[in-house]
Design a protein around this motif. Sequence first.
Motif, PDB file in Angstrom:
ATOM      1  N   LEU A 113       0.836  -1.204   0.000  1.00 42.38           N
ATOM      2  CA  LEU A 113       0.000   0.000   0.000  1.00 42.38           C
ATOM      3  C   LEU A 113       0.870   1.253   0.000  1.00 42.38           C
ATOM      4  CD1 LEU A 113      -2.738  -1.106   2.543  1.00 42.38           C
ATOM      5  CD2 LEU A 113      -2.972  -0.899   0.060  1.00 42.38           C
ATOM      6  N   ARG A 114       1.990   1.217   0.718  1.00 42.94           N
ATOM      7  CA  ARG A 114       2.894   2.372   0.763  1.00 42.94           C
ATOM      8  C   ARG A 114       3.412   2.701  -0.635  1.00 42.94           C
ATOM      9  NH1 ARG A 114       6.219   0.319   4.138  1.00 42.94           N
ATOM     10  NH2 ARG A 114       5.035   0.922   5.985  1.00 42.94           N
ATOM     11  N   ARG A 115       3.673   1.675  -1.424  1.00 39.58           N
ATOM     12  CA  ARG A 115       4.164   1.893  -2.795  1.00 39.58           C
ATOM     13  C   ARG A 115       3.092   2.516  -3.676  1.00 39.58           C
ATOM     14  NH1 ARG A 115       6.604  -3.347  -1.893  1.00 39.58           N
ATOM     15  NH2 ARG A 115       4.937  -4.417  -3.023  1.00 39.58           N
ATOM     16  N   ARG A 116       1.831   2.367  -3.303  1.00 39.58           N
ATOM     17  CA  ARG A 116       0.741   2.799  -4.162  1.00 39.58           C
ATOM     18  C   ARG A 116       0.055   4.088  -3.704  1.00 39.58           C
ATOM     19  NH1 ARG A 116       1.472  -2.496  -4.723  1.00 39.58           N
ATOM     20  NH2 ARG A 116       0.815  -3.517  -6.676  1.00 39.58           N
ATOM     21  N   LEU A 117       0.112   4.393  -2.420  1.00 38.40           N
ATOM     22  CA  LEU A 117      -0.575   5.575  -1.902  1.00 38.40           C
ATOM     23  C   LEU A 117       0.303   6.818  -2.048  1.00 38.40           C
ATOM     24  CD1 LEU A 117      -2.158   4.036   1.317  1.00 38.40           C
ATOM     25  CD2 LEU A 117      -3.387   4.853  -0.703  1.00 38.40           C
ATOM     26  N   PRO A 118      -0.305   8.003  -2.053  1.00 37.83           N
ATOM     27  CA  PRO A 118       0.498   9.233  -2.131  1.00 37.83           C
ATOM     28  C   PRO A 118       1.546   9.283  -1.033  1.00 37.83           C
ATOM     29  CG  PRO A 118      -1.836   9.718  -2.389  1.00 37.83           C
ATOM     30  CD  PRO A 118      -1.753   8.267  -2.001  1.00 37.83           C
ATOM     31  N   GLY A 119       2.719   9.804  -1.356  1.00 41.06           N
ATOM     32  CA  GLY A 119       3.821   9.823  -0.419  1.00 41.06           C
ATOM     33  C   GLY A 119       3.540  10.600   0.845  1.00 41.06           C
ATOM     34  N   ALA A 120       2.583  11.543   0.784  1.00 42.82           N
ATOM     35  CA  ALA A 120       2.271  12.359   1.958  1.00 42.82           C
ATOM     36  C   ALA A 120       1.445  11.597   2.988  1.00 42.82           C
ATOM     37  CB  ALA A 120       1.534  13.628   1.538  1.00 42.82           C
ATOM     38  N   VAL A 121       0.919  10.433   2.616  1.00 44.14           N
ATOM     39  CA  VAL A 121       0.186   9.598   3.561  1.00 44.14           C
ATOM     40  C   VAL A 121       1.177   8.700   4.294  1.00 44.14           C
ATOM     41  CG1 VAL A 121      -1.497   7.730   3.804  1.00 44.14           C
ATOM     42  CG2 VAL A 121      -1.952   9.623   2.234  1.00 44.14           C
ATOM     43  N   GLN A 122       1.105   8.676   5.609  1.00 42.72           N
ATOM     44  CA  GLN A 122       2.005   7.843   6.403  1.00 42.72           C
ATOM     45  C   GLN A 122       1.380   6.468   6.602  1.00 42.72           C
ATOM     46  OE1 GLN A 122       3.366   9.545  10.120  1.00 42.72           O
ATOM     47  NE2 GLN A 122       3.865   7.530  10.958  1.00 42.72           N
ATOM     48  N   VAL A 123       2.019   5.435   6.067  1.00 44.82           N
ATOM     49  CA  VAL A 123       1.557   4.057   6.211  1.00 44.82           C
ATOM     50  C   VAL A 123       2.453   3.370   7.241  1.00 44.82           C
ATOM     51  CG1 VAL A 123       1.082   1.866   5.069  1.00 44.82           C
ATOM     52  CG2 VAL A 123       0.762   4.022   3.822  1.00 44.82           C
ATOM     53  N   THR A 124       1.863   2.934   8.350  1.00 44.86           N
ATOM     54  CA  THR A 124       2.628   2.341   9.442  1.00 44.86           C
ATOM     55  C   THR A 124       2.124   0.936   9.721  1.00 44.86           C
ATOM     56  OG1 THR A 124       3.008   4.517  10.452  1.00 44.86           O
ATOM     57  CG2 THR A 124       3.300   2.580  11.867  1.00 44.86           C
ATOM     58  N   ALA A 125       3.041  -0.030   9.765  1.00 45.66           N
ATOM     59  CA  ALA A 125       2.705  -1.414  10.071  1.00 45.66           C
ATOM     60  C   ALA A 125       3.106  -1.726  11.506  1.00 45.66           C
ATOM     61  CB  ALA A 125       3.432  -2.353   9.115  1.00 45.66           C
ATOM     62  N   THR A 126       2.206  -2.368  12.252  1.00 44.57           N
ATOM     63  CA  THR A 126       2.495  -2.756  13.634  1.00 44.57           C
ATOM     64  C   THR A 126       2.056  -4.193  13.857  1.00 44.57           C
ATOM     65  OG1 THR A 126       0.332  -2.027  14.493  1.00 44.57           O
ATOM     66  CG2 THR A 126       2.106  -0.381  14.429  1.00 44.57           C
ATOM     67  N   ASP A 127       2.744  -4.869  14.780  1.00 46.23           N
ATOM     68  CA  ASP A 127       2.390  -6.240  15.111  1.00 46.23           C
ATOM     69  C   ASP A 127       3.006  -6.568  16.467  1.00 46.23           C
ATOM     70  OD1 ASP A 127       1.331  -8.892  13.507  1.00 46.23           O
ATOM     71  OD2 ASP A 127       2.858  -9.397  14.985  1.00 46.23           O
ATOM     72  N   SER A 128       2.291  -7.350  17.260  1.00 45.43           N
ATOM     73  CA  SER A 128       2.797  -7.705  18.591  1.00 45.43           C
ATOM     74  C   SER A 128       3.924  -8.731  18.529  1.00 45.43           C
ATOM     75  CB  SER A 128       1.663  -8.261  19.450  1.00 45.43           C
ATOM     76  OG  SER A 128       1.242  -9.534  18.963  1.00 45.43           O
ATOM     77  N   GLY A 129       4.007  -9.471  17.418  1.00 43.57           N
ATOM     78  CA  GLY A 129       4.987 -10.545  17.305  1.00 43.57           C
ATOM     79  C   GLY A 129       4.531 -11.861  17.899  1.00 43.57           C
ATOM     80  N   ALA A 130       3.280 -11.908  18.380  1.00 45.91           N
ATOM     81  CA  ALA A 130       2.796 -13.110  19.075  1.00 45.91           C
ATOM     82  C   ALA A 130       2.777 -14.344  18.180  1.00 45.91           C
ATOM     83  CB  ALA A 130       1.401 -12.846  19.637  1.00 45.91           C
ATOM     84  N   ARG A 131       2.571 -14.165  16.869  1.00 42.57           N
ATOM     85  CA  ARG A 131       2.507 -15.323  15.967  1.00 42.57           C
ATOM     86  C   ARG A 131       3.881 -15.764  15.479  1.00 42.57           C
ATOM     87  NH1 ARG A 131      -2.150 -13.400  11.847  1.00 42.57           N
ATOM     88  NH2 ARG A 131      -1.133 -11.395  12.233  1.00 42.57           N
ATOM     89  N   GLY A 132       4.905 -14.991  15.813  1.00 40.11           N
ATOM     90  CA  GLY A 132       6.264 -15.378  15.449  1.00 40.11           C
ATOM     91  C   GLY A 132       6.569 -15.309  13.971  1.00 40.11           C
ATOM     92  N   LEU A 133       5.859 -14.457  13.218  1.00 37.85           N
ATOM     93  CA  LEU A 133       6.096 -14.337  11.783  1.00 37.85           C
ATOM     94  C   LEU A 133       7.333 -13.472  11.526  1.00 37.85           C
ATOM     95  CD1 LEU A 133       2.434 -13.715  10.579  1.00 37.85           C
ATOM     96  CD2 LEU A 133       3.727 -15.849  10.477  1.00 37.85           C
ATOM     97  N   ALA A 134       8.200 -13.933  10.638  1.00 37.76           N
ATOM     98  CA  ALA A 134       9.372 -13.150  10.275  1.00 37.76           C
ATOM     99  C   ALA A 134       8.939 -11.915   9.492  1.00 37.76           C
ATOM    100  CB  ALA A 134      10.321 -13.999   9.438  1.00 37.76           C
ATOM    101  N   THR A 135       9.563 -10.782   9.756  1.00 36.02           N
ATOM    102  CA  THR A 135       9.194  -9.545   9.060  1.00 36.02           C
ATOM    103  C   THR A 135      10.022  -9.392   7.791  1.00 36.02           C
ATOM    104  OG1 THR A 135      10.771  -8.271  10.388  1.00 36.02           O
ATOM    105  CG2 THR A 135       8.509  -8.386  11.182  1.00 36.02           C
ATOM    106  N   ALA A 136       9.361  -8.888   6.745  1.00 36.92           N
ATOM    107  CA  ALA A 136      10.039  -8.610   5.483  1.00 36.92           C
ATOM    108  C   ALA A 136      10.210  -7.113   5.284  1.00 36.92           C
ATOM    109  CB  ALA A 136       9.230  -9.195   4.328  1.00 36.92           C
TER     110      ALA A 136
END
Length: 273
Positions: A113-136
């Motif tokens: 979504l960050r690649r597609r939305l206007p640059g002035a929009v702040q796209v922030t991803a958050t996660d607790s890490g509880a599922r243990g998924l590796a971040t990309a």
Amino acid sequence: MAPGPMAESVEEELLPVASALAAEFQLFSCPSSCRPEASLGVGLSCACPHCGAWADFVAGEWAPEHLGPPRPRYEILTRDFADALAAYLAPRLAPGEVLLEVGAGDGRLAAGLRRRLPGAVQVTATDSGARGLATAHAVERCDVGEALRRFAPAVALSSWMPMGEDWTPALQASPGLREYVLVGDPHVCGELWQTWGLAPGWSDPGVPPHEVAGWTSVPLADVARHQLCRTDWPFSRDRHSTIVSFRAPASDDGSVPGGPLRASIADATPATK
């Protein structure tokens, strides 16, 4: 560390088109090789080669080379799904506003979504890490409540909320939040009634919790038609994932928290109970 421009470009190239991916795995086609059987606690399952390949793909045990390394997949990120979701969100976010994804997992949806939305929009991803998924991609480690307090979003997004958890009270209580968008299979994401306001089989279940709180649900059909998910199968013609916008109640002057919504999707219709 967030990937650089070259890695972002490669990842974008790897995004499949939903119709091509469905055809590759014969999703929804009910091939003659399918022999689905009912299993206690599992529901329908099938051991044919088509269903086995899909099961391995979404579990992260195997992936065709052209789709990148194996990884667990819940909502399948395709090029057309990302395009459609960004097209919906873009007119609903003003410059400087925050789009917050909670439970973002590996961060790929937020990055797309960050690649597609206007640059002035702040796209922030958050996660607790509880599922243990590796971040990309860059993902802030915090739970839903902390994320809402820290980033004060105008719009929030949750894709595949964990089954049995309901984050909607925290979302609805977030000051300034005028909309949250839920993505996933309602039968295995969150809680069917509390989260989605759905009660299949009940003739009169009552007023859904979000409506009691004054929020309005709007299915996003233009985005939903591009959805694929881990609970879709070759042996079933049913699509299981959906996407719904939940919109804050208007104040006495007709405004919503944080300012007016600036657009709405053309074919959005109120959800039925």
